[in-house]
Design a protein around this motif. Structure first.
Motif, PDB file in Angstrom:
ATOM      1  N   LYS A  55       0.834  -1.198   0.000  1.00 34.16           N
ATOM      2  CA  LYS A  55       0.000   0.000   0.000  1.00 34.16           C
ATOM      3  C   LYS A  55       0.874   1.254   0.000  1.00 34.16           C
ATOM      4  O   LYS A  55       2.071   1.203   0.273  1.00 34.16           O
ATOM      5  CB  LYS A  55      -0.928  -0.011   1.211  1.00 34.16           C
ATOM      6  CG  LYS A  55      -1.919  -1.182   1.195  1.00 34.16           C
ATOM      7  CD  LYS A  55      -2.913  -1.079   2.323  1.00 34.16           C
ATOM      8  CE  LYS A  55      -3.918  -2.228   2.270  1.00 34.16           C
ATOM      9  NZ  LYS A  55      -4.925  -2.150   3.358  1.00 34.16           N
ATOM     10  N   GLN A  56       0.239   2.378  -0.310  1.00 30.45           N
ATOM     11  CA  GLN A  56       0.992   3.621  -0.420  1.00 30.45           C
ATOM     12  C   GLN A  56       1.588   4.017   0.927  1.00 30.45           C
ATOM     13  O   GLN A  56       2.732   4.464   1.005  1.00 30.45           O
ATOM     14  CB  GLN A  56       0.113   4.744  -0.964  1.00 30.45           C
ATOM     15  CG  GLN A  56       0.888   6.050  -1.183  1.00 30.45           C
ATOM     16  CD  GLN A  56       0.061   7.102  -1.873  1.00 30.45           C
ATOM     17  OE1 GLN A  56      -1.126   6.908  -2.105  1.00 30.45           O
ATOM     18  NE2 GLN A  56       0.677   8.233  -2.210  1.00 30.45           N
ATOM     19  N   THR A  57       0.817   3.871   1.990  1.00 30.59           N
ATOM     20  CA  THR A  57       1.334   4.101   3.338  1.00 30.59           C
ATOM     21  C   THR A  57       1.797   2.768   3.894  1.00 30.59           C
ATOM     22  O   THR A  57       0.983   1.876   4.137  1.00 30.59           O
ATOM     23  CB  THR A  57       0.245   4.716   4.246  1.00 30.59           C
ATOM     24  OG1 THR A  57      -0.119   5.998   3.725  1.00 30.59           O
ATOM     25  CG2 THR A  57       0.763   4.874   5.661  1.00 30.59           C
ATOM     26  N   SER A  65       3.505   6.667   7.936  1.00 30.61           N
ATOM     27  CA  SER A  65       4.877   6.609   7.432  1.00 30.61           C
ATOM     28  C   SER A  65       5.002   7.286   6.076  1.00 30.61           C
ATOM     29  O   SER A  65       6.084   7.773   5.724  1.00 30.61           O
ATOM     30  CB  SER A  65       5.324   5.155   7.306  1.00 30.61           C
ATOM     31  OG  SER A  65       4.599   4.503   6.272  1.00 30.61           O
ATOM     32  N   GLY A  66       3.907   7.296   5.309  1.00 33.91           N
ATOM     33  CA  GLY A  66       3.989   7.776   3.943  1.00 33.91           C
ATOM     34  C   GLY A  66       4.570   6.708   3.038  1.00 33.91           C
ATOM     35  O   GLY A  66       4.909   5.606   3.478  1.00 33.91           O
ATOM     36  N   PRO A  67       4.709   6.995   1.751  1.00 39.44           N
ATOM     37  CA  PRO A  67       5.214   5.993   0.809  1.00 39.44           C
ATOM     38  C   PRO A  67       6.723   5.789   0.930  1.00 39.44           C
ATOM     39  O   PRO A  67       7.466   6.722   1.213  1.00 39.44           O
ATOM     40  CB  PRO A  67       4.855   6.594  -0.562  1.00 39.44           C
ATOM     41  CG  PRO A  67       4.822   8.073  -0.314  1.00 39.44           C
ATOM     42  CD  PRO A  67       4.315   8.248   1.087  1.00 39.44           C
ATOM     43  N   GLY A  68       7.148   4.562   0.721  1.00 44.05           N
ATOM     44  CA  GLY A  68       8.570   4.269   0.630  1.00 44.05           C
ATOM     45  C   GLY A  68       9.341   4.293   1.929  1.00 44.05           C
ATOM     46  O   GLY A  68      10.568   4.382   1.912  1.00 44.05           O
ATOM     47  N   ALA A  69       8.657   4.216   3.074  1.00 45.46           N
ATOM     48  CA  ALA A  69       9.359   4.257   4.355  1.00 45.46           C
ATOM     49  C   ALA A  69       8.551   3.531   5.415  1.00 45.46           C
ATOM     50  O   ALA A  69       7.329   3.372   5.290  1.00 45.46           O
ATOM     51  CB  ALA A  69       9.624   5.699   4.789  1.00 45.46           C
ATOM     52  N   SER A 125      13.987   4.375   5.165  1.00 44.25           N
ATOM     53  CA  SER A 125      13.737   4.322   3.722  1.00 44.25           C
ATOM     54  C   SER A 125      13.853   2.890   3.221  1.00 44.25           C
ATOM     55  O   SER A 125      14.734   2.135   3.652  1.00 44.25           O
ATOM     56  CB  SER A 125      14.746   5.218   3.001  1.00 44.25           C
ATOM     57  OG  SER A 125      14.715   4.992   1.606  1.00 44.25           O
ATOM     58  N   ASP A 126      12.966   2.502   2.306  1.00 45.17           N
ATOM     59  CA  ASP A 126      13.014   1.132   1.792  1.00 45.17           C
ATOM     60  C   ASP A 126      13.910   1.000   0.567  1.00 45.17           C
ATOM     61  O   ASP A 126      14.312  -0.101   0.207  1.00 45.17           O
ATOM     62  CB  ASP A 126      11.610   0.624   1.464  1.00 45.17           C
ATOM     63  CG  ASP A 126      11.017   1.306   0.227  1.00 45.17           C
ATOM     64  OD1 ASP A 126      11.423   2.441  -0.067  1.00 45.17           O
ATOM     65  OD2 ASP A 126      10.154   0.693  -0.426  1.00 45.17           O
TER      66      ASP A 126
END
Length: 483
Positions: free
Chosen positions: A357-359, A379-383, A401-402
């Motif tokens: 998911k985006q979050t 967290s928001g996207p990508g983290a 960060s991912d």
């Protein structure tokens, strides 16, 4: 020469210990931290971190090795930070290293060799930078019992005092176990007191001179198994419902908690957990929060208690949406719940990861009086977000960060205003990406710096002659020094 030999002999091989990078905050670091009002040198510190002058994180400290032998394993229990020293346990030695310097191999600030391996420790540190560890009397006897406590100054490595305590003869395992299998003492700090649980009871030592202030005893079929400190002392009792000498399982165990009077060791209140509890931890003394695993392997419920030890609210985590993590290791630390942060009115945990998911996830707050959800930080996207600890009324958290391209961040989350304040943006070397995993590493925020430290180190796999291993990494602010 491997790391274990390095620590035992003090002769450091090339690349054995290497520090690099200068914390440009330098002596200013202490200005970015303030003690909580009303806390003194004999209290357990509860520092409130201030926003660094610059959020640009720079490497402030590195402790690494490249000379461990294939198959070598070294325990590294405990990591503590002051304004100038990063201290680490390494097998049977405590070492203190200067922060913000480019130290040559062998240039540790101090070294304290104990008679045997460290077998217990606490993360708690006093206002004047002192802590306690447990260690075995030696490491060569058939029964090297964990029955020694040492109180240590982290600034200069002085052994302030040490004492020997009893070993429990109670409990289900004592009839057929020997040596290290049957003794699991715990240690904690509270105002003026170093408390040790040893199975058959609990001892309170005076921080100033190590004199015994009080001693309590338990009777079969119960043992004192673990203690947590800070703004008070709570002891965990482990009681067998059947024959203490019989084999059995967690279903035969009942847990009790005792809040102790620091002056006498007497119980101020007692809390008895429900039957069918697999494990019980205490992530916070004041306010008191209990984390239990009711039949499952993970934490299923968080329970807040009032000042009399009565149940205030129960927060169920059984639907799997939220994750609260506590560790059971050979070092008996019943407050080892690295992703549970307890404030004055709320407890914060993270949601289950949902990378599709985006979050990716979020941190959620629960009211300690009602058990209801309060604040939510996405967290928001990508983290991914994970709690670290409270800092006054704000929650310190890691935003990881991912993709390892966007920077990681240490942030402060304010439940009152919903504001997120960045403290430090930073990257990690590829070899150190796993140091953010809380089950294998300690994460400490102190005096405006962020430290990651491994709990144990392993040599390279068979066939690989050399391997660079990070043991501790420290991140500080890149603000220029004041002239």
């Amino acid at each position: 020469m491997g790391l274990l030999a390095v620590v035992l002999t003090g002769a450091l091989g090339t690349g054995g210990w290497l520090l690099w990078g200068r914390d440009s905050a330098g002596s200013q670091a202490s200005e970015r931290t303030r003690p909580e009002v009303g806390r003194g040198p004999l209290d357990v510190r509860d520092t409130v971190e201030e926003r660094p002058a610059s959020s640009n994180g720079t490497m402030a400290f590195r402790f690494s090795v490249d000379d461990m032998k294939p198959g070598e394993h070294v325990e590294m229990p405990g990591m503590w930070a002051t304004d100038r020293i990063l201290a680490k346990g390494i097998n049977k030695t405590l070492v203190g290293m200067s922060i913000g310097t480019d130290a040559a191999p062998g240039d540790e600030k101090w070294r304290l060799a104990l008679d045997g391996p460290i077998c217990g420790y606490t993360r708690e540190v006093t206002g004047d930078n002192r802590t306690a560890v447990l260690f075995r009397a030696n490491d060569w006897a058939d029964e090297a019992l964990c029955n020694q406590v040492a109180f240590v100054d982290l600034d200069d490595g002085r052994l302030l005092w040490q004492n020997r305590f009893s070993v429990s003869q109670l409990g289900r395992e004592s009839s057929d176990a020997t040596g290290t299998e049957k003794d699991r003492p715990g240690v904690a700090l509270a105002h003026g007191t170093v408390a040790v649980t040893w199975g058959g009871g609990t001892i309170g030592y005076d921080m100033k001179d190590g004199a015994t202030r009080w001693s309590t005893a338990t009777t079969a079929p119960c043992q004192d198994m673990g203690v947590v400190g800070g703004r008070g002392l709570i002891v965990r009792e482990y009681c067998w419902n059947g024959d203490p000498g019989s084999a059995g399982s967690w279903r035969d165990v009942t847990y009790r908690l005792r809040k102790l009077d620091l002056a006498t060791g007497a119980a101020l209140w007692t809390y008895t957990a429900a039957e069918g509890i697999r494990s019980l931890h205490v992530p916070s003394v004041a306010p008191t929060v209990v984390a239990v695993s009711a039949g499952d392997t993970g934490i299923t419920d968080l329970i807040s208690l009032d000042d009399q030890g009565h149940n205030r609210a129960t927060i169920s985590l059984r639907n799997g949406a939220y994750v609260a993590e506590c560790s059971d290791t050979e070092y008996l630390m019943i407050d080892d719940c690295p992703t549970i942060a307890v404030g004055k009115e709320q407890v914060f945990i993270r949601s289950k990861d949902q990378l599709e998911k985006q979050t990716y996830n979020w941190i959620i707050g629960f009211d300690l009086a009602t058990g209801d959800t309060t604040k939510k930080f996405d967290s928001g996207p990508g983290a991914l977000l994970q709690p670290v600890r409270m800092s006054g009324d704000r929650l310190l958290a890691l935003r990881l960060s991912d993709d390892h391209i966007a920077p990681n961040a240490l942030v402060a989350l304010d439940p009152r205003t919903d504001e997120e304040v960045p403290f430090l943006y930073f990257g990690l070397p590829s070899e150190a990406q796993l140091m953010t995993m809380t089950d294998q590493n300690d994460i400490v925020v102190q005096n405006g710096r962020l430290f990651f430290g491994v709990k144990s180190a392993n040599g390279p796999a068979d066939g690989k002659k050399k391997q660079w291993s990070y043991l501790v990494l420290g991140i500080g602010s890149g603000a220029p020094q004041k002239s």
